[in-house]
Design a protein around this motif. Structure first.
Motif, PDB file in Angstrom:
ATOM      1  N   HIS A   1      93.721  78.783  74.007  1.00 11.04           N
ATOM      2  CA  HIS A   1      93.628  77.398  74.479  1.00 11.04           C
ATOM      3  C   HIS A   1      93.891  76.557  73.236  1.00 11.04           C
ATOM      4  N   GLU A   2      94.974  75.783  73.260  1.00  5.43           N
ATOM      5  CA  GLU A   2      95.418  75.062  72.067  1.00  5.43           C
ATOM      6  C   GLU A   2      95.475  73.565  72.344  1.00  5.43           C
ATOM      7  N   ARG A   3      95.101  72.813  71.331  1.00  5.36           N
ATOM      8  CA  ARG A   3      95.267  71.354  71.372  1.00  5.36           C
ATOM      9  C   ARG A   3      96.076  70.973  70.151  1.00  5.36           C
ATOM     10  N   TYR A   4      97.303  70.515  70.392  1.00  9.60           N
ATOM     11  CA  TYR A   4      98.191  70.077  69.323  1.00  9.60           C
ATOM     12  C   TYR A   4      97.879  68.624  69.036  1.00  9.60           C
ATOM     13  N   LEU A   5      97.631  68.328  67.774  1.00 12.00           N
ATOM     14  CA  LEU A   5      97.067  67.048  67.369  1.00 12.00           C
ATOM     15  C   LEU A   5      98.121  65.948  67.226  1.00 12.00           C
ATOM     16  N   PRO A   6      97.707  64.685  67.348  1.00  9.90           N
ATOM     17  CA  PRO A   6      98.647  63.557  67.288  1.00  9.90           C
ATOM     18  C   PRO A   6      99.509  63.492  66.027  1.00  9.90           C
ATOM     19  N   ALA A   7      99.082  64.080  64.927  1.00 11.78           N
ATOM     20  CA  ALA A   7      99.901  64.064  63.705  1.00 11.78           C
ATOM     21  C   ALA A   7     101.253  64.741  63.915  1.00 11.78           C
ATOM     22  N   LEU A   8     101.388  65.542  64.964  1.00 13.85           N
ATOM     23  CA  LEU A   8     102.650  66.236  65.244  1.00 13.85           C
ATOM     24  C   LEU A   8     103.625  65.415  66.087  1.00 13.85           C
ATOM     25  N   ALA A   9     103.140  64.365  66.717  1.00 16.28           N
ATOM     26  CA  ALA A   9     104.003  63.561  67.594  1.00 16.28           C
ATOM     27  C   ALA A   9     104.968  62.730  66.757  1.00 16.28           C
ATOM     28  N   PRO A  10     106.249  62.748  67.086  1.00 17.52           N
ATOM     29  CA  PRO A  10     107.216  61.973  66.314  1.00 17.52           C
ATOM     30  C   PRO A  10     106.829  60.507  66.146  1.00 17.52           C
ATOM     31  N   ALA A  11     106.170  59.909  67.136  1.00 11.19           N
ATOM     32  CA  ALA A  11     105.764  58.504  67.041  1.00 11.19           C
ATOM     33  C   ALA A  11     104.711  58.297  65.963  1.00 11.19           C
ATOM     34  N   ALA A  12     104.004  59.372  65.594  1.00  6.51           N
ATOM     35  CA  ALA A  12     102.966  59.263  64.562  1.00  6.51           C
ATOM     36  C   ALA A  12     103.537  59.471  63.171  1.00  6.51           C
ATOM     37  N   LEU A  13     104.802  59.910  63.093  1.00  6.70           N
ATOM     38  CA  LEU A  13     105.395  60.222  61.803  1.00  6.70           C
ATOM     39  C   LEU A  13     105.879  58.963  61.128  1.00  6.70           C
ATOM     40  N   PRO A  14     105.821  58.910  59.795  1.00 10.36           N
ATOM     41  CA  PRO A  14     106.320  57.721  59.105  1.00 10.36           C
ATOM     42  C   PRO A  14     107.820  57.557  59.312  1.00 10.36           C
ATOM     43  N   ALA A  15     108.256  56.328  59.342  1.00 13.93           N
ATOM     44  CA  ALA A  15     109.689  56.062  59.497  1.00 13.93           C
ATOM     45  C   ALA A  15     110.429  56.519  58.268  1.00 13.93           C
ATOM     46  N   SER A  16     111.671  56.959  58.457  1.00 13.06           N
ATOM     47  CA  SER A  16     112.502  57.380  57.321  1.00 13.06           C
ATOM     48  C   SER A  16     112.897  56.166  56.502  1.00 13.06           C
ATOM     49  N   PRO A  17     112.988  56.301  55.162  1.00 20.02           N
ATOM     50  CA  PRO A  17     113.371  55.144  54.340  1.00 20.02           C
ATOM     51  C   PRO A  17     114.814  54.772  54.540  1.00 20.02           C
TER      52      PRO A  17
ATOM     53  N   VAL B   1      91.544  75.964  63.157  1.00 19.46           N
ATOM     54  CA  VAL B   1      92.388  74.786  63.038  1.00 19.46           C
ATOM     55  C   VAL B   1      93.601  75.252  62.254  1.00 19.46           C
ATOM     56  N   LEU B   2      94.792  75.081  62.829  1.00 18.45           N
ATOM     57  CA  LEU B   2      96.011  75.411  62.098  1.00 18.45           C
ATOM     58  C   LEU B   2      96.376  74.209  61.237  1.00 18.45           C
ATOM     59  N   VAL B   3      96.634  74.485  59.965  1.00 15.71           N
ATOM     60  CA  VAL B   3      96.942  73.426  59.004  1.00 15.71           C
ATOM     61  C   VAL B   3      98.217  73.779  58.257  1.00 15.71           C
ATOM     62  N   ARG B   4      98.879  72.747  57.783  1.00 12.67           N
ATOM     63  CA  ARG B   4     100.020  72.923  56.869  1.00 12.67           C
ATOM     64  C   ARG B   4      99.741  71.966  55.732  1.00 12.67           C
ATOM     65  N   GLY B   5      99.422  72.518  54.559  1.00 12.83           N
ATOM     66  CA  GLY B   5      98.942  71.687  53.460  1.00 12.83           C
ATOM     67  C   GLY B   5      97.634  71.062  53.893  1.00 12.83           C
ATOM     68  N   ALA B   6      97.529  69.747  53.773  1.00 11.94           N
ATOM     69  CA  ALA B   6      96.303  69.034  54.141  1.00 11.94           C
ATOM     70  C   ALA B   6      96.344  68.491  55.567  1.00 11.94           C
ATOM     71  N   VAL B   7      97.412  68.767  56.306  1.00  6.86           N
ATOM     72  CA  VAL B   7      97.582  68.185  57.634  1.00  6.86           C
ATOM     73  C   VAL B   7      97.103  69.156  58.714  1.00  6.86           C
ATOM     74  N   ALA B   8      96.142  68.717  59.532  1.00  2.85           N
ATOM     75  CA  ALA B   8      95.683  69.503  60.681  1.00  2.85           C
ATOM     76  C   ALA B   8      96.703  69.369  61.795  1.00  2.85           C
ATOM     77  N   LEU B   9      97.189  70.504  62.293  1.00  6.22           N
ATOM     78  CA  LEU B   9      98.242  70.527  63.310  1.00  6.22           C
ATOM     79  C   LEU B   9      97.705  70.788  64.707  1.00  6.22           C
ATOM     80  N   SER B  10      96.771  71.725  64.803  1.00  2.40           N
ATOM     81  CA  SER B  10      96.241  72.092  66.116  1.00  2.40           C
ATOM     82  C   SER B  10      94.867  72.725  65.967  1.00  2.40           C
ATOM     83  N   GLU B  11      94.167  72.714  67.081  1.00  2.57           N
ATOM     84  CA  GLU B  11      92.886  73.413  67.191  1.00  2.57           C
ATOM     85  C   GLU B  11      93.058  74.461  68.274  1.00  2.57           C
TER      86      GLU B  11
END
Length: 167
Positions: A151-167, A75-85
């Motif tokens: 064989h890679e699965r990029y996880l939904p946390a990477l999709a722009p729609a899943a990202l928090p809106a900018s303040p 699982v590729l991670v950046r900090g605590a966020v899982a990016l892909s399997e």
């Protein structure tokens, strides 16, 4: 969780991955641009019995009779966020000993470990699924010799729609 029945949220990431020599470096840039996680992308090993390669992987790698095909699940991670399997089948005999050591003993992603070989990816399959963006690729040295199939699965946390809106 973001549903990916509509591929639009992942289209830009998929295009970036398709154009990249290294999926790891593309993920690092993507995450930095979108504020996902922190630090370097790391490979967290997933303990599991080795998965045999499929016929496509064997055809792409064409291991010699004496070559051992290794399997690495991460699982590729950046900090605590899982990016892909990823499932990665690679031929360690085609890598210098130092690279083999790094892959066997550290959390260094495959693309970073083999960077000195000037690898490039040839993507065989892309699909948008409800649970992530799927890519299948062969990794070649700069000289064109196949060294891995992923064989890679990029996880939904990477999709722009899943990202928090900018303040």
């Amino acid at each position: 969780m973001t549903s990916l029945s509509d591929p639009a949220p992942f289209a830009a990431l998929s295009a970036r991955l398709l154009a990249a020599r290294s999926a790891t470096r593309a993920l690092e840039a993507w995450c930095a641009e979108h504020g996902i996680g922190d630090g370097a992308v790391r490979a967290r090993m997933v303990p599991a019995p080795p998965l045999p390669p499929d016929a496509e992987a064997l055809e792409l790698l064409r291991p010699a009779p004496a070559e051992v095909l290794r399997h690495r699940r991460v699982v590729l991670v950046r900090g605590a966020v899982a990016l892909s399997e990823a499932e990665n089948w690679y031929l360690p005999q085609r890598l210098p000993p130092g690279m083999r050591h790094v892959l066997e003993t550290t959390d260094t992603p495959f693309g970073v470990a083999v960077e000195a070989l000037r690898p490039r990816r040839r993507t065989m399959h892309v699909a948008f699924a409800a649970d992530g963006l799927l890519h299948r690729a062969v990794v070649l040295t700069g000289a064109g010799r196949p060294i891995a199939v992923v064989h890679e699965r990029y996880l939904p946390a990477l999709a722009p729609a899943a990202l928090p809106a900018s303040p």
